[in-house]
Motif scaffolding. Structure first.
Motif, PDB file in Angstrom:
ATOM      1  N   PRO A 264       0.829  -1.205   0.000  1.00 29.07           N
ATOM      2  CA  PRO A 264       0.000   0.000   0.000  1.00 29.07           C
ATOM      3  C   PRO A 264       0.868   1.261   0.000  1.00 29.07           C
ATOM      4  CG  PRO A 264      -0.784  -1.558   1.641  1.00 29.07           C
ATOM      5  CD  PRO A 264       0.489  -2.123   1.101  1.00 29.07           C
ATOM      6  N   GLY A 265       0.442   2.250  -0.760  1.00 24.68           N
ATOM      7  CA  GLY A 265       1.173   3.518  -0.796  1.00 24.68           C
ATOM      8  C   GLY A 265       2.512   3.415  -1.509  1.00 24.68           C
ATOM      9  N   GLY A 266       2.708   2.339  -2.279  1.00 27.02           N
ATOM     10  CA  GLY A 266       3.962   2.184  -3.022  1.00 27.02           C
ATOM     11  C   GLY A 266       5.143   1.778  -2.145  1.00 27.02           C
ATOM     12  N   ARG A 267       4.859   1.374  -0.928  1.00 25.70           N
ATOM     13  CA  ARG A 267       5.924   0.934  -0.017  1.00 25.70           C
ATOM     14  C   ARG A 267       6.660  -0.256  -0.628  1.00 25.70           C
ATOM     15  NH1 ARG A 267       4.684  -0.002   6.379  1.00 25.70           N
ATOM     16  NH2 ARG A 267       6.737  -0.799   6.981  1.00 25.70           N
ATOM     17  N   ARG A 268       7.988  -0.127  -0.709  1.00 30.04           N
ATOM     18  CA  ARG A 268       8.769  -1.136  -1.433  1.00 30.04           C
ATOM     19  C   ARG A 268       9.453  -2.088  -0.448  1.00 30.04           C
ATOM     20  NH1 ARG A 268      10.002   1.694  -5.616  1.00 30.04           N
ATOM     21  NH2 ARG A 268       9.064   0.360  -7.200  1.00 30.04           N
ATOM     22  N   LEU A 269       9.211  -3.373  -0.600  1.00 30.01           N
ATOM     23  CA  LEU A 269       9.767  -4.367   0.341  1.00 30.01           C
ATOM     24  C   LEU A 269      11.298  -4.310   0.373  1.00 30.01           C
ATOM     25  CD1 LEU A 269       8.618  -6.852   2.113  1.00 30.01           C
ATOM     26  CD2 LEU A 269       9.668  -8.233   0.341  1.00 30.01           C
ATOM     27  N   ARG A 270      11.880  -4.198  -0.793  1.00 24.47           N
ATOM     28  CA  ARG A 270      13.332  -4.171  -0.941  1.00 24.47           C
ATOM     29  C   ARG A 270      13.940  -3.037  -0.100  1.00 24.47           C
ATOM     30  NH1 ARG A 270      14.125  -2.810  -6.819  1.00 24.47           N
ATOM     31  NH2 ARG A 270      13.482  -4.937  -7.271  1.00 24.47           N
ATOM     32  N   ASP A 271      13.303  -1.882  -0.101  1.00 27.82           N
ATOM     33  CA  ASP A 271      13.803  -0.746   0.687  1.00 27.82           C
ATOM     34  C   ASP A 271      13.569  -0.975   2.172  1.00 27.82           C
ATOM     35  OD1 ASP A 271      14.349   0.352  -1.752  1.00 27.82           O
ATOM     36  OD2 ASP A 271      12.545   1.618  -1.791  1.00 27.82           O
ATOM     37  N   ASP A 272      12.389  -1.464   2.488  1.00 22.56           N
ATOM     38  CA  ASP A 272      12.044  -1.729   3.888  1.00 22.56           C
ATOM     39  C   ASP A 272      13.035  -2.693   4.530  1.00 22.56           C
ATOM     40  OD1 ASP A 272       9.692  -0.293   3.929  1.00 22.56           O
ATOM     41  OD2 ASP A 272       8.594  -1.911   4.937  1.00 22.56           O
ATOM     42  N   TRP A 273      13.485  -3.646   3.752  1.00 21.26           N
ATOM     43  CA  TRP A 273      14.313  -4.722   4.283  1.00 21.26           C
ATOM     44  C   TRP A 273      15.814  -4.483   4.119  1.00 21.26           C
ATOM     45  CZ3 TRP A 273      12.150 -10.263   2.864  1.00 21.26           C
ATOM     46  CH2 TRP A 273      10.912 -10.423   3.472  1.00 21.26           C
ATOM     47  N   GLN A 274      16.186  -3.336   3.584  1.00 17.05           N
ATOM     48  CA  GLN A 274      17.594  -3.118   3.255  1.00 17.05           C
ATOM     49  C   GLN A 274      18.511  -3.441   4.453  1.00 17.05           C
ATOM     50  OE1 GLN A 274      19.086  -2.845   0.452  1.00 17.05           O
ATOM     51  NE2 GLN A 274      21.106  -2.594   1.379  1.00 17.05           N
ATOM     52  N   ALA A 275      18.171  -2.854   5.611  1.00 13.31           N
ATOM     53  CA  ALA A 275      19.033  -3.087   6.771  1.00 13.31           C
ATOM     54  C   ALA A 275      18.660  -4.389   7.477  1.00 13.31           C
ATOM     55  CB  ALA A 275      18.920  -1.914   7.730  1.00 13.31           C
ATOM     56  N   MET A 276      17.376  -4.652   7.580  1.00 10.93           N
ATOM     57  CA  MET A 276      16.913  -5.828   8.320  1.00 10.93           C
ATOM     58  C   MET A 276      15.454  -6.093   7.949  1.00 10.93           C
ATOM     59  SD  MET A 276      17.456  -8.105  10.668  1.00 10.93           S
ATOM     60  CE  MET A 276      16.751  -8.987  12.057  1.00 10.93           C
ATOM     61  N   PRO A 277      15.116  -7.331   7.582  1.00  8.70           N
ATOM     62  CA  PRO A 277      13.712  -7.615   7.292  1.00  8.70           C
ATOM     63  C   PRO A 277      12.850  -7.343   8.524  1.00  8.70           C
ATOM     64  CG  PRO A 277      15.121  -9.429   6.619  1.00  8.70           C
ATOM     65  CD  PRO A 277      15.971  -8.504   7.421  1.00  8.70           C
ATOM     66  N   ARG A 278      11.628  -6.930   8.272  1.00  5.84           N
ATOM     67  CA  ARG A 278      10.700  -6.704   9.393  1.00  5.84           C
ATOM     68  C   ARG A 278       9.524  -7.659   9.212  1.00  5.84           C
ATOM     69  NH1 ARG A 278      11.828  -3.292  12.824  1.00  5.84           N
ATOM     70  NH2 ARG A 278       9.689  -3.051  13.570  1.00  5.84           N
ATOM     71  N   THR A 279       9.602  -8.759   9.916  1.00  2.00           N
ATOM     72  CA  THR A 279       8.600  -9.818   9.739  1.00  2.00           C
ATOM     73  C   THR A 279       7.886 -10.130  11.042  1.00  2.00           C
ATOM     74  OG1 THR A 279       9.825 -11.811  10.376  1.00  2.00           O
ATOM     75  CG2 THR A 279      10.292 -10.909   8.182  1.00  2.00           C
ATOM     76  N   LEU A 280       6.787 -10.831  10.914  1.00  5.88           N
ATOM     77  CA  LEU A 280       6.157 -11.434  12.082  1.00  5.88           C
ATOM     78  C   LEU A 280       6.207 -12.944  11.864  1.00  5.88           C
ATOM     79  CD1 LEU A 280       4.726 -11.298  14.747  1.00  5.88           C
ATOM     80  CD2 LEU A 280       2.592 -10.855  13.561  1.00  5.88           C
ATOM     81  N   LEU A 281       6.898 -13.608  12.759  1.00  5.04           N
ATOM     82  CA  LEU A 281       7.067 -15.066  12.702  1.00  5.04           C
ATOM     83  C   LEU A 281       7.711 -15.514  11.393  1.00  5.04           C
ATOM     84  CD1 LEU A 281       3.532 -16.086  14.072  1.00  5.04           C
ATOM     85  CD2 LEU A 281       5.594 -15.609  15.400  1.00  5.04           C
ATOM     86  N   GLY A 282       8.328 -14.572  10.676  1.00  9.64           N
ATOM     87  CA  GLY A 282       8.976 -14.906   9.411  1.00  9.64           C
ATOM     88  C   GLY A 282       7.982 -15.262   8.316  1.00  9.64           C
ATOM     89  N   MET A 283       6.696 -15.074   8.578  1.00 11.80           N
ATOM     90  CA  MET A 283       5.714 -15.510   7.583  1.00 11.80           C
ATOM     91  C   MET A 283       4.937 -14.362   6.959  1.00 11.80           C
ATOM     92  SD  MET A 283       4.430 -19.208   8.900  1.00 11.80           S
ATOM     93  CE  MET A 283       4.512 -19.066  10.671  1.00 11.80           C
ATOM     94  N   MET A 284       4.998 -13.194   7.611  1.00 11.94           N
ATOM     95  CA  MET A 284       4.401 -12.004   6.984  1.00 11.94           C
ATOM     96  C   MET A 284       5.326 -10.822   7.227  1.00 11.94           C
ATOM     97  SD  MET A 284       0.267 -12.041   7.175  1.00 11.94           S
ATOM     98  CE  MET A 284       0.226 -10.914   5.795  1.00 11.94           C
ATOM     99  N   ALA A 285       5.292  -9.855   6.308  1.00 15.09           N
ATOM    100  CA  ALA A 285       6.143  -8.677   6.432  1.00 15.09           C
ATOM    101  C   ALA A 285       5.300  -7.476   6.839  1.00 15.09           C
ATOM    102  CB  ALA A 285       6.825  -8.395   5.095  1.00 15.09           C
ATOM    103  N   GLU A 286       5.848  -6.651   7.703  1.00 16.18           N
ATOM    104  CA  GLU A 286       5.129  -5.456   8.147  1.00 16.18           C
ATOM    105  C   GLU A 286       4.815  -4.556   6.941  1.00 16.18           C
ATOM    106  OE1 GLU A 286       7.395  -3.004  10.764  1.00 16.18           O
ATOM    107  OE2 GLU A 286       5.644  -1.871  11.397  1.00 16.18           O
TER     108      GLU A 286
END
Ligand code: NAP
Length: 535
Positions: free
Chosen positions: A396-418
């Motif tokens: 949503p809002g063009g939020r890019r996973l690659r940018d979000d995760w650059q330093a560290m992935p942000r997941t819940l239980l490794g099965m969904m991404a914030e």
């Protein structure tokens, strides 16, 4: 392609072990799912990695799917540690049995996935420009699918055939009598080197970092063993559920530092003589966490290399200096060290004579040029997050996973991404990883439970809440603290010197153990998934 598939419930990217099982479970829920796969058939890792010598380091009979009694009854593993062609045959057998290919499209690579917030719809774009949409997107990308070539100048100049091990030609290549150069000495290279060294005219191994390795002790499964294995599957899988890595091996409760030298060495000798990962994950419990215990083990393992390699200078070169035994994923070998006793094998230490460039004829180091007929790049993968980085995933809002995760992935239980609704990950970052199909089945089963919950409660949209994500990421970081392995560069700590921006270590797995991981995810399900927001 968009039109006929408009009624899809889910898109699954990847037809490896994860994607195949996810499809099967989604069908069980009555969902219409479509798998998109870049390869021309099922198999994932086992489809792509066809290099000579590719095989399991997991006991075959602990590796296959456990969900189908029929498959367990009918399939026979020929060897205790299955070779790639047999493993691929196995996955094809499973695909046939459940008629999985009916919902799969092959030969298309997903390049982008965009989420339409208003419509709660993921649209994936493929490399041929086709698109496909569904409310749910499952990434079954595999942690080791984004292979990386060495960042050495001149790669295009070499006149002969050159391959990354993950793109070995399907028809094979005749290496008999050829001058072959191979770059890399990881698990893949070790299997490849020990297999081709007998056939090639001359093999030159370019080594930057030696790895510790221990014997695999593979052999064929006898008919008696086959019958025994088939009668004990429930027990074998239960054993895997009880160990931290889902292998049959579990750390010994004793501490190396509290035993006499004779006692610990007798144990190490025994493990060295036994098949599989016992010497790694079934070692004394302090070996992978206490630097003193690790130093003892490392010293002992150094002696093994010296015993097996005749030339002490080569033995010395093959001995890792920058990391202790087992602090990187341990390759298992079958005669690897003895290869360096052969006249037709040369080890080049590229720390002493660095590679300057690849040339028309071969590889030029600072001291000389090495001429080759064939070049092999066994240079590994941009692990875990690499496959995600290669797809333009926006929420949503063009939020890019690659940018979000650059330093560290942000997941819940490794099965969904914030920030990424309805994006379900199988074996993404921050999940327990060991005996991979065991982990996969657990993750897919859990995700199936989540989908069932959504259906039962009339939800069509799920995303993790911010606070539980922060808690989970903190917990993942804490679980990795104190492990010696977290202090060493490798694909598992997210370092790949061939990839820009991937020189800094990150915690990419859940290292609190598979049992603890299971407890965590089961608690979330039992608590009604309160860590997630639904609509
Ligand atoms: P890897 O362990 O990352 O090894 C890559 C090798 O290439 C390393 O020796 C690396 O040296 C070298 N390298 C990379 N770029 C280089 C460059 N520019 N110049 C010189 N050397 C370079 O990759 P892998 O061997 O493919 O194994 C990856 C993982 O796949 C394993 O850890 C394992 O989990 C899995 N695997 C499993 C099996 C099995 O089940 N039997 C078999 C094979 C692989 P540095 O270390 O210096 O970077």
């Amino acid at each position: 392609m968009d039109q006929p598939d408009a009624a899809l419930d889910a898109i699954i990217i990847g037809a490896g072990i994860s994607g195949m099982y996810m499809l099967h479970r989604m069908r069980g829920l009555g969902m219409r799912a479509r798998v998109i796969e870049a390869g021309t058939d099922v198999g994932g890792t086992w489809y792509w990695n066809r290099y000579p010598g590719a095989r399991f380091d997991s006991e075959s009979w602990s590796y296959g799917y456990s969900f189908s009694e029929e498959v367990l009854r009918e399939w026979e593993w020929p060897e205790h540690f299955s070779a790639q062609p047999d493993t691929l045959r196995y996955l094809e057998f499973v695909a046939d049995k459940f008629d999985l290919r009916r919902d799969m499209r092959f030969g298309r690579r997903v390049t982008a996935a965009h989420f339409d917030d208003a419509r709660t719809l993921w649209t994936v774009t493929m490399d041929d420009g086709a698109t496909l949409s569904a409310p749910i997107l499952v990434t079954a990308l595999g942690p080791l699918s984004a292979f990386t070539l060495p960042n050495i100048p001149g790669r295009e100049d070499f006149r002969g055939p050159a391959f990354h091990t993950a793109r070995w030609p399907r028809e094979g290549i005749d290496l008999r009598g050829k001058r072959v150069g191979i770059i890399g000495t990881g698990a893949t290279a070790i299997q490849c080197i020990q297999t081709i060294a007998q056939d090639v005219g001359h093999l030159t191994v370019f080594q930057r970092t030696p790895n510790w390795a221990a014997p695999l002790h593979n052999r064929r499964i006898t008919p008696e063993e086959q019958a025994d294995i088939k009668s004990r599957y429930a027990e074998i899988f239960e054993r895997c559920r009880q160990t931290d890595t889902c292998f049959i091996h579990q750390a010994d409760p004793r501490k190396a530092t509290e035993l006499s030298a004779a006692e610990r060495e007798a144990f190490w000798e025994k493990l060295y003589g036994e098949p599989g990962f016992g010497i790694w994950v079934g070692n004394f419990r302090d070996v992978l966490v206490d630097p003193k215990a690790n130093a003892l083990m490392t010293d002992w393992a150094r002696g093994k290399i010296r015993q097996r390699v005749k030339d002490p200078a080569i033995a010395d070169l093959l001995t890792p200096r920058n990391h202790g035994f087992g602090t990187r994923r341990l390759p298992l070998e079958s005669g690897y060290y003895e290869v360096y006793n052969q006249d037709n094998v040369t080890l080049v230490d590229i720390n002493t004579t660095p590679i300057e460039r690849i040339t028309e004829r071969g590889i030029r180091c600072t001291d000389r040029e090495h001429a080759f007929d064939v070049l092999i790049y066994a240079t590994g993968f941009d692990g875990v997050t690499g496959p995600y980085d290669r797809i333009d995933i926006t929420g949503p809002g063009g939020r890019r996973l690659r940018d979000d995760w650059q330093a560290m992935p942000r997941t819940l239980l490794g099965m969904m991404a914030e920030g990424f609704p309805n994006l379900l990950m199988v074996l993404g970052p921050h999940t327990a990883r060991g005996n991979i199909p065991r982990n996969i089945e657990e993750l897919v089963d859990w995700l199936t439970g989540l989908l069932q919950f959504m259906r039962d409660n009339g939800h069509h949209r799920v995303e993790p809440r911010a606070e539980p994500v922060a808690d989970w990421v903190r917990h993942v970081e804490q679980a990795a603290e104190g492990l010696l392995f977290s202090q060493v560069d490798s694909w598992q700590t997210g370092v790949n010197r061939n990839v820009e921006g991937r020189q800094v270590r990150r915690t990419l797995g859940y290292y609190g153990g598979a049992v603890r991981f299971r407890r965590k995810i089961e608690a979330v399900a039992a608590g009604g998934y309160q860590e997630f927001a639904f609509r």
